[in-house]
Scaffold this motif. Structure first.
Motif, PDB file in Angstrom:
ATOM      1  N   LEU A   1      -4.769  87.115 -41.517  1.00 57.29           N
ATOM      2  CA  LEU A   1      -6.198  87.354 -41.710  1.00 57.29           C
ATOM      3  C   LEU A   1      -6.840  87.922 -40.449  1.00 57.29           C
ATOM      4  O   LEU A   1      -7.684  88.818 -40.513  1.00 57.29           O
ATOM      5  CB  LEU A   1      -6.891  86.055 -42.115  1.00 57.29           C
ATOM      6  CG  LEU A   1      -6.560  85.547 -43.528  1.00 57.29           C
ATOM      7  CD1 LEU A   1      -7.011  84.096 -43.699  1.00 57.29           C
ATOM      8  CD2 LEU A   1      -7.230  86.423 -44.582  1.00 57.29           C
ATOM      9  N   LEU A   2      -6.433  87.413 -39.288  1.00 56.85           N
ATOM     10  CA  LEU A   2      -6.993  87.911 -38.035  1.00 56.85           C
ATOM     11  C   LEU A   2      -6.648  89.378 -37.815  1.00 56.85           C
ATOM     12  O   LEU A   2      -7.463  90.153 -37.305  1.00 56.85           O
ATOM     13  CB  LEU A   2      -6.476  87.072 -36.857  1.00 56.85           C
ATOM     14  CG  LEU A   2      -6.925  85.608 -36.812  1.00 56.85           C
ATOM     15  CD1 LEU A   2      -6.196  84.860 -35.710  1.00 56.85           C
ATOM     16  CD2 LEU A   2      -8.429  85.501 -36.625  1.00 56.85           C
ATOM     17  N   PHE A   3      -5.448  89.768 -38.210  1.00 58.40           N
ATOM     18  CA  PHE A   3      -5.026  91.156 -38.047  1.00 58.40           C
ATOM     19  C   PHE A   3      -5.823  92.111 -38.933  1.00 58.40           C
ATOM     20  O   PHE A   3      -5.751  93.338 -38.746  1.00 58.40           O
ATOM     21  CB  PHE A   3      -3.539  91.312 -38.363  1.00 58.40           C
ATOM     22  CG  PHE A   3      -2.625  90.958 -37.219  1.00 58.40           C
ATOM     23  CD1 PHE A   3      -3.092  90.911 -35.931  1.00 58.40           C
ATOM     24  CD2 PHE A   3      -1.293  90.678 -37.448  1.00 58.40           C
ATOM     25  CE1 PHE A   3      -2.253  90.584 -34.867  1.00 58.40           C
ATOM     26  CE2 PHE A   3      -0.433  90.359 -36.405  1.00 58.40           C
ATOM     27  CZ  PHE A   3      -0.917  90.320 -35.107  1.00 58.40           C
ATOM     28  N   MET A   4      -6.573  91.581 -39.884  1.00 57.37           N
ATOM     29  CA  MET A   4      -7.334  92.460 -40.773  1.00 57.37           C
ATOM     30  C   MET A   4      -8.513  93.127 -40.074  1.00 57.37           C
ATOM     31  O   MET A   4      -9.202  93.969 -40.661  1.00 57.37           O
ATOM     32  CB  MET A   4      -7.801  91.689 -42.009  1.00 57.37           C
ATOM     33  CG  MET A   4      -6.638  91.264 -42.894  1.00 57.37           C
ATOM     34  SD  MET A   4      -7.140  90.464 -44.424  1.00 57.37           S
ATOM     35  CE  MET A   4      -7.496  91.904 -45.427  1.00 57.37           C
ATOM     36  N   THR A   5      -8.725  92.794 -38.801  1.00 56.62           N
ATOM     37  CA  THR A   5      -9.692  93.577 -38.022  1.00 56.62           C
ATOM     38  C   THR A   5      -9.257  95.043 -37.950  1.00 56.62           C
ATOM     39  O   THR A   5     -10.074  95.919 -37.661  1.00 56.62           O
ATOM     40  CB  THR A   5      -9.846  93.025 -36.600  1.00 56.62           C
ATOM     41  OG1 THR A   5      -8.541  92.877 -36.007  1.00 56.62           O
ATOM     42  CG2 THR A   5     -10.561  91.688 -36.599  1.00 56.62           C
ATOM     43  N   GLU A   6      -7.961  95.299 -38.229  1.00 51.63           N
ATOM     44  CA  GLU A   6      -7.490  96.685 -38.292  1.00 51.63           C
ATOM     45  C   GLU A   6      -8.294  97.487 -39.301  1.00 51.63           C
ATOM     46  O   GLU A   6      -8.666  98.647 -39.048  1.00 51.63           O
ATOM     47  CB  GLU A   6      -6.014  96.736 -38.678  1.00 51.63           C
ATOM     48  CG  GLU A   6      -5.498  98.151 -38.874  1.00 51.63           C
ATOM     49  CD  GLU A   6      -4.060  98.220 -39.344  1.00 51.63           C
ATOM     50  OE1 GLU A   6      -3.618  99.336 -39.678  1.00 51.63           O
ATOM     51  OE2 GLU A   6      -3.379  97.190 -39.383  1.00 51.63           O
TER      52      GLU A   6
ATOM     53  N   GLY B   1     -18.056  95.981 -47.358  1.00 56.72           N
ATOM     54  CA  GLY B   1     -16.626  95.704 -47.253  1.00 56.72           C
ATOM     55  C   GLY B   1     -16.236  95.242 -45.866  1.00 56.72           C
ATOM     56  O   GLY B   1     -15.477  94.278 -45.700  1.00 56.72           O
ATOM     57  N   VAL B   2     -16.761  95.905 -44.848  1.00 60.12           N
ATOM     58  CA  VAL B   2     -16.467  95.540 -43.459  1.00 60.12           C
ATOM     59  C   VAL B   2     -16.971  94.137 -43.144  1.00 60.12           C
ATOM     60  O   VAL B   2     -16.291  93.335 -42.486  1.00 60.12           O
ATOM     61  CB  VAL B   2     -17.087  96.584 -42.498  1.00 60.12           C
ATOM     62  CG1 VAL B   2     -17.201  96.033 -41.085  1.00 60.12           C
ATOM     63  CG2 VAL B   2     -16.257  97.856 -42.498  1.00 60.12           C
ATOM     64  N   VAL B   3     -18.177  93.815 -43.606  1.00 60.46           N
ATOM     65  CA  VAL B   3     -18.748  92.479 -43.363  1.00 60.46           C
ATOM     66  C   VAL B   3     -17.884  91.394 -44.006  1.00 60.46           C
ATOM     67  O   VAL B   3     -17.596  90.359 -43.393  1.00 60.46           O
ATOM     68  CB  VAL B   3     -20.196  92.400 -43.884  1.00 60.46           C
ATOM     69  CG1 VAL B   3     -20.684  90.956 -43.891  1.00 60.46           C
ATOM     70  CG2 VAL B   3     -21.117  93.262 -43.023  1.00 60.46           C
ATOM     71  N   LEU B   4     -17.437  91.621 -45.238  1.00 63.52           N
ATOM     72  CA  LEU B   4     -16.605  90.628 -45.924  1.00 63.52           C
ATOM     73  C   LEU B   4     -15.253  90.448 -45.229  1.00 63.52           C
ATOM     74  O   LEU B   4     -14.780  89.315 -45.057  1.00 63.52           O
ATOM     75  CB  LEU B   4     -16.397  91.035 -47.384  1.00 63.52           C
ATOM     76  CG  LEU B   4     -17.588  90.827 -48.311  1.00 63.52           C
ATOM     77  CD1 LEU B   4     -17.333  91.478 -49.668  1.00 63.52           C
ATOM     78  CD2 LEU B   4     -17.877  89.335 -48.490  1.00 63.52           C
ATOM     79  N   ILE B   5     -14.629  91.547 -44.838  1.00 57.77           N
ATOM     80  CA  ILE B   5     -13.332  91.449 -44.167  1.00 57.77           C
ATOM     81  C   ILE B   5     -13.484  90.775 -42.804  1.00 57.77           C
ATOM     82  O   ILE B   5     -12.667  89.930 -42.421  1.00 57.77           O
ATOM     83  CB  ILE B   5     -12.696  92.848 -44.020  1.00 57.77           C
ATOM     84  CG1 ILE B   5     -12.352  93.408 -45.402  1.00 57.77           C
ATOM     85  CG2 ILE B   5     -11.439  92.784 -43.159  1.00 57.77           C
ATOM     86  CD1 ILE B   5     -11.972  94.871 -45.392  1.00 57.77           C
ATOM     87  N   SER B   6     -14.538  91.125 -42.070  1.00 58.34           N
ATOM     88  CA  SER B   6     -14.792  90.483 -40.777  1.00 58.34           C
ATOM     89  C   SER B   6     -15.019  88.990 -40.962  1.00 58.34           C
ATOM     90  O   SER B   6     -14.487  88.165 -40.195  1.00 58.34           O
ATOM     91  CB  SER B   6     -16.012  91.110 -40.100  1.00 58.34           C
ATOM     92  OG  SER B   6     -15.842  92.486 -39.905  1.00 58.34           O
TER      93      SER B   6
ATOM     94  N   SER C   1     -11.761  87.207 -41.601  1.00 56.47           N
ATOM     95  CA  SER C   1     -10.956  87.062 -40.394  1.00 56.47           C
ATOM     96  C   SER C   1     -11.463  85.930 -39.512  1.00 56.47           C
ATOM     97  O   SER C   1     -10.673  85.268 -38.832  1.00 56.47           O
ATOM     98  CB  SER C   1     -10.968  88.373 -39.593  1.00 56.47           C
ATOM     99  OG  SER C   1     -10.438  89.430 -40.353  1.00 56.47           O
ATOM    100  N   LEU C   2     -12.774  85.707 -39.525  1.00 54.26           N
ATOM    101  CA  LEU C   2     -13.371  84.743 -38.603  1.00 54.26           C
ATOM    102  C   LEU C   2     -13.674  83.395 -39.232  1.00 54.26           C
ATOM    103  O   LEU C   2     -14.060  82.452 -38.529  1.00 54.26           O
ATOM    104  CB  LEU C   2     -14.670  85.333 -38.022  1.00 54.26           C
ATOM    105  CG  LEU C   2     -14.501  86.608 -37.198  1.00 54.26           C
ATOM    106  CD1 LEU C   2     -15.871  87.185 -36.846  1.00 54.26           C
ATOM    107  CD2 LEU C   2     -13.702  86.338 -35.940  1.00 54.26           C
ATOM    108  N   LEU C   3     -13.508  83.275 -40.560  1.00 56.38           N
ATOM    109  CA  LEU C   3     -13.934  82.061 -41.259  1.00 56.38           C
ATOM    110  C   LEU C   3     -13.258  80.806 -40.708  1.00 56.38           C
ATOM    111  O   LEU C   3     -13.924  79.822 -40.364  1.00 56.38           O
ATOM    112  CB  LEU C   3     -13.643  82.204 -42.760  1.00 56.38           C
ATOM    113  CG  LEU C   3     -14.269  81.146 -43.670  1.00 56.38           C
ATOM    114  CD1 LEU C   3     -15.786  81.178 -43.562  1.00 56.38           C
ATOM    115  CD2 LEU C   3     -13.846  81.382 -45.125  1.00 56.38           C
ATOM    116  N   GLU C   4     -11.937  80.832 -40.616  1.00 52.88           N
ATOM    117  CA  GLU C   4     -11.227  79.634 -40.147  1.00 52.88           C
ATOM    118  C   GLU C   4     -11.439  79.375 -38.656  1.00 52.88           C
ATOM    119  O   GLU C   4     -11.670  78.222 -38.265  1.00 52.88           O
ATOM    120  CB  GLU C   4      -9.743  79.735 -40.476  1.00 52.88           C
ATOM    121  CG  GLU C   4      -9.009  78.425 -40.266  1.00 52.88           C
ATOM    122  CD  GLU C   4      -7.650  78.388 -40.947  1.00 52.88           C
ATOM    123  OE1 GLU C   4      -6.830  77.546 -40.559  1.00 52.88           O
ATOM    124  OE2 GLU C   4      -7.408  79.193 -41.868  1.00 52.88           O
ATOM    125  N   PRO C   5     -11.391  80.397 -37.780  1.00 55.71           N
ATOM    126  CA  PRO C   5     -11.709  80.129 -36.375  1.00 55.71           C
ATOM    127  C   PRO C   5     -13.102  79.542 -36.168  1.00 55.71           C
ATOM    128  O   PRO C   5     -13.282  78.638 -35.347  1.00 55.71           O
ATOM    129  CB  PRO C   5     -11.590  81.517 -35.727  1.00 55.71           C
ATOM    130  CG  PRO C   5     -10.624  82.250 -36.579  1.00 55.71           C
ATOM    131  CD  PRO C   5     -10.896  81.774 -37.977  1.00 55.71           C
TER     132      PRO C   5
END
Length: 297
Positions: A246-251, A274-279, A282-286
């Protein structure tokens, strides 16, 4: 695990994903220089391999001591990127990226089977956010791109191989990230160069073709690619493979934004959502871990 190391590992994976989001820039420069097909990937791997040759010579004994487990991990990491880059040549970029980023699902399953990691609700929610974000970002509605050609299957396979690589990084955490980086580029060069020689032997690039793209590629490799690769092979040692995926999805985020800025690709409301949801995915669990840590401090 030390919380400081966990935070640094999280930042390393976010950074690595962001660097791979700029992957298209040197590839496009090589294409504009006249390189064709698989030779673009081969030259891309050649430059960092040459840059890291002194490291290979200096640390050859340590690399040899890594044994078969080291070589398998390095081989799989190089194979993942070779498959991914090749998939882009044989299918739409959008389909290749979508199928590659099935990776978090494989990572979560592998972590459950081999590491006994629980599949927690926040991780499921993050994956759901990520996939909805991808569907919106790429304008696919509810039509997920199922594999239909060799390029699609290569993209899917690349994500699966990278998921196994992340699992191996966690299991064999004693392997040096710097040594793995050398192995990553060396195996990537062997695989991509071998495939190019077999499949497109008539398209071997000349030095005259390649030279105009070398300065930009060299700067990109030294400033971003090598540090990003070290981060991508160090961070996963300390995190759940599903979280790493998930973190790598910043790509995807960096890729979409950079393509809009430098390649004139569209970036409107749909891309923003789309960018907001993917970001967020990636950050939800951290963020959840940070909130929990602050409440228990």
């Amino acid at each position: 695990m030390n919380k400081s190391i966990e935070r640094r590992a999280t930042l390393a994976c976010l950074y690595a994903g962001a660097v791979w989001g700029l992957f298209w820039i040197p590839l496009r420069a090589l294409e504009k220089a006249g390189l064709q097909g698989l030779w673009v990937t081969a030259v891309y791997f050649l430059v960092p391999t040459l840059c890291l040759l002194p490291v290979l010579i200096k640390r050859r004994k340590q690399i040899m001591l890594g044994g078969l487990s080291f070589q398998i991990t390095a081989l799989m990491s190089g194979a993942a990127l070779t498959f991914y880059a090749t998939s882009i040549l044989y299918t739409d970029v959008i389909r290749a990226m979508m199928l590659f980023y099935m990776m978090p699902i494989w990572s979560v399953i592998l972590a459950r089977v081999f590491l006994g990691e629980r599949i927690i609700p926040v991780r499921i929610a993050a994956m759901a956010m990520a996939f909805v974000g991808m569907l919106i970002l790429f304008g696919l509605g509810l039509e997920f791109p199922l594999p239909r050609n060799v390029g699609d299957w290569l993209g899917l396979a690349a994500g699966g191989i990278w998921a196994v690589t992340m699992l191996r990084l966690r299991i064999y955490a004693t392997h040096s990230a710097m040594d793995l980086t050398v192995g990553f580029f060396l195996w990537g060069l062997i695989l991509s160069g071998g495939a190019a020689l077999v499949l497109t032997p008539a398209s071997v690039p000349t030095w005259t073709q390649t030279l105009p793209a070398v300065p930009m590629l060299l700067l990109f490799v030294v400033m971003l690619v090598i540090p990003g690769t070290i981060a991508s092979l160090w961070g996963p040692k300390f995190l759940n493979p599903g979280v790493v995926g998930l973190l790598f999805m910043t790509e995807l985020v960096v890729g979409a934004v950079s393509a809009a800025i430098w390649a004139g690709e569209p970036f409107g409301l749909r891309e923003f959502v789309g960018v907001v949801l993917i970001s967020g995915a990636s950050l939800l669990e951290p963020i959840k871990r940070l909130v929990f840590a602050s409440r228990t401090a």
